[in-house]
Design an enzyme around this catalytic site. Structure first.
Site, PDB file in Angstrom:
ATOM      1  N   HIS A 150       0.808  -1.224   0.000  1.00 25.09           N
ATOM      2  CA  HIS A 150       0.000   0.000   0.000  1.00 25.09           C
ATOM      3  C   HIS A 150       0.842   1.274   0.000  1.00 25.09           C
ATOM      4  CE1 HIS A 150      -3.474  -2.480   0.684  1.00 25.09           C
ATOM      5  NE2 HIS A 150      -3.112  -2.839   1.898  1.00 25.09           N
TER       6      HIS A 150
HETATM    7 ZN   LIG Z   1      -3.790  -7.184   3.554  1.00 24.79          ZN
END
Ligand SMILES: [Zn+2]
Length: 404
Positions: A150
């Site tokens: 992320h």
């Molecule tokens: Zn995850």
């Protein structure tokens, strides 16, 4: 249950023809470092994997590499210098200014300031960069601390301060490779890696993740991403041709994963003909993980690992999510077994059982752990019906872009 994997074949052969045993990149930094007592990443993960592999005799010194730490200059290949400086400053002072919190999303939204806020993620990145470098002539490398998918160039997101998969892929591209496949089976969309290579036809990112789960569903006031589009992570989101997304329903089972592997992932991989595969093997899609509603056994993830091996002469396997200390440790030790074709014993030897019995977990599921979390590596299989919506994903993800 029978033992898993074929009889032990300790060596793999790279495309270059040289005997090349898979290598394991680890570090002791992960043993003692924590995001804070109440954070989902308060649990030991990489150290459990290392300890289990050692207890099983699977990790002799010659295949273990102590992870280097990425330098600020190496991180600048993907991250902005201002952001890297902010992480260094946060580590030094153990605080962040309101301005830095707003700009870089650190000290908030699940990305706390902790004693190793720079060193720990920079070590995971150093491991993945090192892994990619070691693959120049072919082979297999496992860096279970990696997989922080992320992370964004200029800010933290979803417990990920930096983005080691992006740095590994950039290393492979900088070494001259023309096609890198990134396969992500974490329960969450691999949004940071997809965004890093959107519209870049040298990289195909494939993400299997729970439909509707963060980061795609953004409740008001959450850690949002101003660049996100409404369809991000859906089956129609192809990032200019460079991505394929397989958003799967709650209860996703082993049979459904095997179906998508055979009917979608492997055909996509075959037509892309990658020179290297980077596999993000987050363990939060397991039924025993509290952060998703997916229902996989670790056997399903090991099957993905085995299927990834023949796809390219270079394979870098990373970790990712995983928030049940027993489930993630057992899963990731089994990933190493799958890479080496080691047989997983039905019952763990006492030294491995001791590793698991020493773990604790501040979660309601950790109050009275079932016995098999201590005594086995392999879960019981979790087969089930292949639902219509899963069949539809395979059809839609293989369709030409205008056929969606
Ligand atoms: Zn995850």
């Amino acid at each position: 249950m029978t033992s898993h994997g074929s009889s032990a074949t300790p060596y793999r052969f790279s495309a270059a023809g040289a005997a090349s045993r898979p290598r394991f990149i680890g570090s002791e930094i992960y043993r003692s470092s924590s995001y804070g007592a109440h954070h989902p990443l308060a649990i030991p993960r990489v150290s459990t994997c290392i300890d289990l592999c050692r207890a099983l005799g699977w990790l002799p010194g010659e295949v273990y590499i102590d992870s280097p730490r990425a330098t600020p200059a190496q991180l600048a290949r993907f991250h902005t210098p201002d952001y890297v400086s902010a992480l260094l400053e946060a580590e030094r002072t153990q605080r962040v200014s309101p301005d830095a919190r707003r700009r870089f999303n650190i000290g908030c939204n699940g990305n706390p300031v902790f004693p190793e806020i720079f060193r720990r993620p920079a070590t995971a990145c150093g491991g993945s960069i090192e892994g990619a470098t070691l693959l120049r002539d072919g082979g297999t490398v496992y860096n279970p601390a990696g997989g922080t998918h992320h992370g964004r160039p200029d800010r933290a997101s979803g417990f990920c301060y930096l983005n080691d998969p992006a740095l590994a892929i950039l290393t492979l591209l900088d070494d001259g490779l023309a096609r890198v496949l990134y396969l992500d089976v974490d329960a969450h969309h691999g949004d940071g890696v997809q965004a890093a290579f959107a519209n870049d036809q040298r990289v195909l990112t494939i993400s299997v993740h729970e439909a509707g789960r963060w980061p795609m569903s953004r409740p008001t006031g959450s850690d949002d991403d101003r660049s996100k589009r409404e369809d991000e992570g859906t089956v129609t989101d192809r990032a200019g041709g460079a991505a394929r997304n397989l958003p799967v329903p709650a209860g996703f089972n082993d049979s459904e994963m095997a179906f998508l592997l055979d009917r979608a992932i492997l055909p996509l991989a075959a037509s892309f003909a990658p020179e290297a595969v980077v596999l993000q093997c987050g363990a939060d899609g397991l039924a025993d993980d509290p952060q998703s509603k997916l229902g996989l056994s670790n056997l399903a993830l090991w099957q993905v690992v085995r299927a990834a091996k023949p796809l390219a002469p270079r394979l870098l396997v990373l970790g990712g999510g995983g928030y049940n200390p027993w489930a993630v440790g057992r899963c990731w030790a089994g990933v190493w077994a799958a890479l080496n074709d080691f047989s997983v014993p039905e019952q763990l030897p006492p030294a491995a059982e001791t590793v698991l019995r020493r773990l604790g977990w501040r979660h309601s599921w950790g109050r009275s752990p079932p016995e098999h979390w201590f005594t086995t590596l392999a879960d019981d299989p979790r087969p089930g019906p292949i639902r219509t919506e899963v069949r539809d994903i395979a059809t839609r993800v293989l369709a030409p872009a205008d056929g969606l």
